[in-house]
Design an enzyme around this catalytic site. Sequence first.
Site, PDB file in Angstrom:
ATOM      1  N   SER A 131       0.832  -1.199   0.000  1.00 40.27           N
ATOM      2  CA  SER A 131       0.000   0.000   0.000  1.00 40.27           C
ATOM      3  C   SER A 131       0.872   1.256   0.000  1.00 40.27           C
ATOM      4  O   SER A 131       1.640   1.473  -0.930  1.00 40.27           O
ATOM      5  CB  SER A 131      -0.961  -0.055   1.191  1.00 40.27           C
ATOM      6  N   GLU A 161      -2.245  13.959  12.934  1.00 41.40           N
ATOM      7  CA  GLU A 161      -2.315  15.302  12.358  1.00 41.40           C
ATOM      8  C   GLU A 161      -1.558  15.367  11.037  1.00 41.40           C
ATOM      9  O   GLU A 161      -2.064  15.892  10.041  1.00 41.40           O
ATOM     10  CB  GLU A 161      -1.751  16.324  13.345  1.00 41.40           C
ATOM     11  N   HIS A 208      -7.178  -6.406   0.666  1.00 42.67           N
ATOM     12  CA  HIS A 208      -6.053  -5.480   0.577  1.00 42.67           C
ATOM     13  C   HIS A 208      -4.893  -5.933   1.464  1.00 42.67           C
ATOM     14  O   HIS A 208      -3.730  -5.729   1.122  1.00 42.67           O
ATOM     15  CB  HIS A 208      -6.533  -4.085   0.995  1.00 42.67           C
TER      16      HIS A 208
END
Length: 317
Positions: free
Chosen positions: A142, A238, A297
Site C-alpha cells: 500500500s 495530524e 487489501h
Amino acid sequence: MSNFAMSALCRVFTRGAPCGLSSCSSVTGLRDFCSGVSRLDRAGSDSMRTASPVNLTYDVFDGKGDSTPLVFLHGLFGSKSNFHSIAKSLVQRTGRKVLTIDARNHGKSPHSPVLTYDTMTSDLTHLLGQLHIGKCVLIGHSMGGKVAMTTALSQPNLVERLVVVDISPSLTSAHTNFHAYIQAMKEVKIPSDIPRSTARRLAEDQLRKIVKERSVRQFLLTNLEEQNGQYGWRINLESISNHLEDILGFPEFDTTYEGPTLFLGGSSSAYISSDDYPEIQRLFPCADIQYIPDASHWIHADKPLDFISSIITFLQP
C-alpha cells in the site's frame, strides 16, 4: 509539545503486456484524556517542516546467506511488526537477511509534520546508507508500495528487485474512507489509569460507529499505546490528515525502472485494476501482475503462505 499519535497462487493468465505482464483470477501535549485521546509525545520528533531525513526504527532478521537483503515497507496506519512473522519465515526459507521498517509518523519512528513520498524515500535511502546496504529487494504494501516504487524509479541502482503489494502507481481512489477513520480515531475518549484491555475495548466500541469491519478496527487498534497511565495513538494523526492527498496520490515520473517487478494484488481488492495496467507497463516495463485468490487489501494477513510462496518464486533467478 510535540505529538505521537496508529500468502499457491492460481494460474497466471497472460495479458499480452511487455515482459510477461500477467494476472491470476478467482480469488493500522498529553492533556485531558477524558476529553479525547491525545497523540503522546515522541522523543526526536521533527519540529520543523523540513525534507531532511529522519532516523527510522527497524528490525533485522539475520539470515546465513549472502544474497541481497529483503526490505519490507508497511502501509498507512501500519508498522514494522506487520511483517515480523513473514520476515521470520522468509529468513528460514531463503537464508536472506530481512529488514522491517517503521515509516516516519508510524510505529516507533520519529514524527514530522511532513509526510510525502519524496521524504519517505529520503528516509529509506538514508537508512540503507547508514546500514551500508548498496542494493536490496524492496517489498512494499500500500503506502509502502508507493515508497518502494518511488525509490526504484528515482534510485534504481539501489533496487535489485521490486515487489509492490496491492497498490498501483496512480491516484488511489476512495476505496476506503481514510478521512473518516482519522476523524474517528481523533474523537476516541479513554480515561487514564485503566487496564489496557479495558482501554482497548472502549476504543473499539467508539471506532465501531465508523469503522464497520472488525479486522480494520483491530488493525487500527495496534496503534493504541499507553504511557504513564495515559492512552494515545502512536501514529501522527495530524500529519497523516494534512498529507492524505499526498499519500493517496503518486509522484509524476518520466523515468522507468527496468528491473524485475512483481505487482501482487488481492483478488477481493480493488487497489490494482485493469485501468492501472498501462501506467504500470509504462513505468515498470518488466512487471508481472498477479492476484492471490480470496485475499483482500491485507494480502499478507489474509493469505500469508501464498504471499510468502509468491515472493520466494519471484526471487528465483
